[in-house]
Write a protein that holds these residues in place. Structure first.
Motif, mmCIF file in Angstrom:
data_model
loop_
_atom_site.group_PDB
_atom_site.id
_atom_site.type_symbol
_atom_site.label_atom_id
_atom_site.label_comp_id
_atom_site.label_asym_id
_atom_site.label_seq_id
_atom_site.Cartn_x
_atom_site.Cartn_y
_atom_site.Cartn_z
ATOM 1 N N MET A 151 90.617 45.408 31.078
ATOM 2 C CA MET A 151 91.882 45.052 31.724
ATOM 3 C C MET A 151 92.800 44.309 30.755
ATOM 4 O O MET A 151 93.998 44.615 30.656
ATOM 5 N N TRP A 152 92.247 43.357 30.015
ATOM 6 C CA TRP A 152 93.078 42.550 29.125
ATOM 7 C C TRP A 152 93.585 43.345 27.928
ATOM 8 O O TRP A 152 94.766 43.255 27.567
ATOM 9 N N VAL A 205 99.828 47.923 26.846
ATOM 10 C CA VAL A 205 101.010 48.410 27.568
ATOM 11 C C VAL A 205 102.205 47.495 27.311
ATOM 12 O O VAL A 205 103.333 47.963 27.078
ATOM 13 N N VAL A 206 101.982 46.186 27.328
ATOM 14 C CA VAL A 206 103.081 45.239 27.094
ATOM 15 C C VAL A 206 103.663 45.420 25.692
ATOM 16 O O VAL A 206 104.893 45.439 25.514
ATOM 17 N N LEU A 207 102.798 45.577 24.697
ATOM 18 C CA LEU A 207 103.279 45.719 23.322
ATOM 19 C C LEU A 207 104.031 47.033 23.125
ATOM 20 O O LEU A 207 105.138 47.049 22.567
ATOM 21 N N GLY A 241 108.818 48.807 22.071
ATOM 22 C CA GLY A 241 109.529 50.084 21.996
ATOM 23 C C GLY A 241 110.913 50.001 22.616
ATOM 24 O O GLY A 241 111.906 50.453 22.023
ATOM 25 N N LEU A 242 111.015 49.401 23.800
ATOM 26 C CA LEU A 242 112.316 49.292 24.461
ATOM 27 C C LEU A 242 113.209 48.273 23.751
ATOM 28 O O LEU A 242 114.429 48.462 23.679
ATOM 29 N N THR A 294 102.188 55.468 28.305
ATOM 30 C CA THR A 294 103.108 54.470 27.734
ATOM 31 C C THR A 294 104.043 55.089 26.697
ATOM 32 O O THR A 294 105.251 54.814 26.705
ATOM 33 N N SER A 295 103.508 55.920 25.805
ATOM 34 C CA SER A 295 104.364 56.524 24.774
ATOM 35 C C SER A 295 105.364 57.490 25.400
ATOM 36 O O SER A 295 106.512 57.590 24.959
#
Length: 294
Positions: free
Chosen positions: A58-59, A65-67, A72-73, A157-158
């Protein structure tokens, strides 16, 4: 004078229903629990239960996902705010997802190592091998489950970052990505990241120590670039170029048609390189797994 009467012979007690008739696989006993021949599906179910129930999954995936999404955004927003149409003319808008995935690869590496090495640290590997004595099946199940998880998360995510960046930079002079560029920036990069994580899983199986295996894999990720920066002499020019061209960051950039070097891998070459390396390490990990005690 009284005489002692010997006990009368008793008829043997009837065997319980669960005892076996002669000629069965275990003469004299049959388990009341149905005997099922185990197969790879059982090992896959076991590994899926383990990987989804431990906190490290999970971590690491949460940070991944956060990175990937956050960086990216953020990169897309900064480029959109500080560049004009001439600066971005002909630029592939999907290429800015590279920065998030480069940092996110550390999370994939960490999770891959923990999938195997953590069981040796806790002693859980003994239970795993007792439940499934086939070591080839255990290694295959771990590899399949991890590869699927890493691929799905990277693809989601990508793909999300690519779609947002393409819409964010539309009308800024950046060109419209082709279908092949979309495929490489989503499916291609996801396959590469999943194989990189699988390579880490195999190194964890060989080293059997979480911290040591993670250190080795981060060194594989970053050391070639660091070494290349310090090779300033002309005699080491070819070595410096080779390290730079075949470093993992440069191979990642190839999937965005934005290689950091003019020569070296191109097209789908990075995928074949990581696939061949992973296959070789898989063979070594399996040989060691069979020859060593748990």
């Amino acid at each position: 004078m009284s005489t002692h009467q010997p006990p009368m012979p008793q008829a043997p007690a009837a065997a319980p229903d669960w005892q076996a008739a002669p000629g069965g696989p275990y003469p004299g006993y049959t388990s009341p629990i149905p005997i099922v021949r185990t197969h790879l599906g059982h090992a896959l179910a076991s590994e899926w239960t383990k990987i989804k129930s431990v906190r490290s999954t999970m971590w690491t995936l949460g940070v991944f996902v956060v990175l990937v999404v956050g960086i990216g955004l953020l990169a897309g927003a900064l480029v959109n705010a500080n560049s004009d149409s001439e600066t971005l003319s002909g630029e592939n808008p999907l290429s800015f997802g590279f920065f998030g995935l480069l940092l996110g690869s550390i999370c994939v590496i960490t999770l891959g190592v923990l999938t195997t090495a953590s069981e040796y640290g806790t002693g859980m590997i003994r239970t795993t091998m007792t439940a499934c004595p086939s070591r080839a099946r255990v290694l295959a199940a771990k590899s399949i489950v991890f590869f699927a998880v890493a691929f799905v998360f990277t693809l989601a995510t990508s793909g999300f970052v690519a779609m947002v960046q393409a819409s964010m930079l539309e009308g800024t002079g950046a060109r419209t990505p082709t279908g092949g560029e979309w495929f490489k920036a989503t499916v291609g990069i996801s396959l590469y990241m999943a194989l990189l994580g699988l390579l880490s899983l195999l190194i964890g199986s060989v080293i059997r120590h979480s911290a040591g295996a993670i250190t080795i894999m981060i060194g594989v990720l970053l050391a070639p670039l660091v070494l290349a920066l310090f090779m300033a002499t002309e005699s080491l020019n070819k070595v410096r170029e080779w390290l730079f061209e075949y470093s993992i960051p440069n191979q990642l950039s190839v999937f965005y048609s934005n290689s950091l070097s003019e020569s070296g891998p191109s097209g789908w070459d990075p995928l074949w390189i990581i696939l061949g390396l992973t296959a070789a390490v898989y063979a070594g990990a399996y040989a060691l797994l069979r020859s060593r005690d748990v």
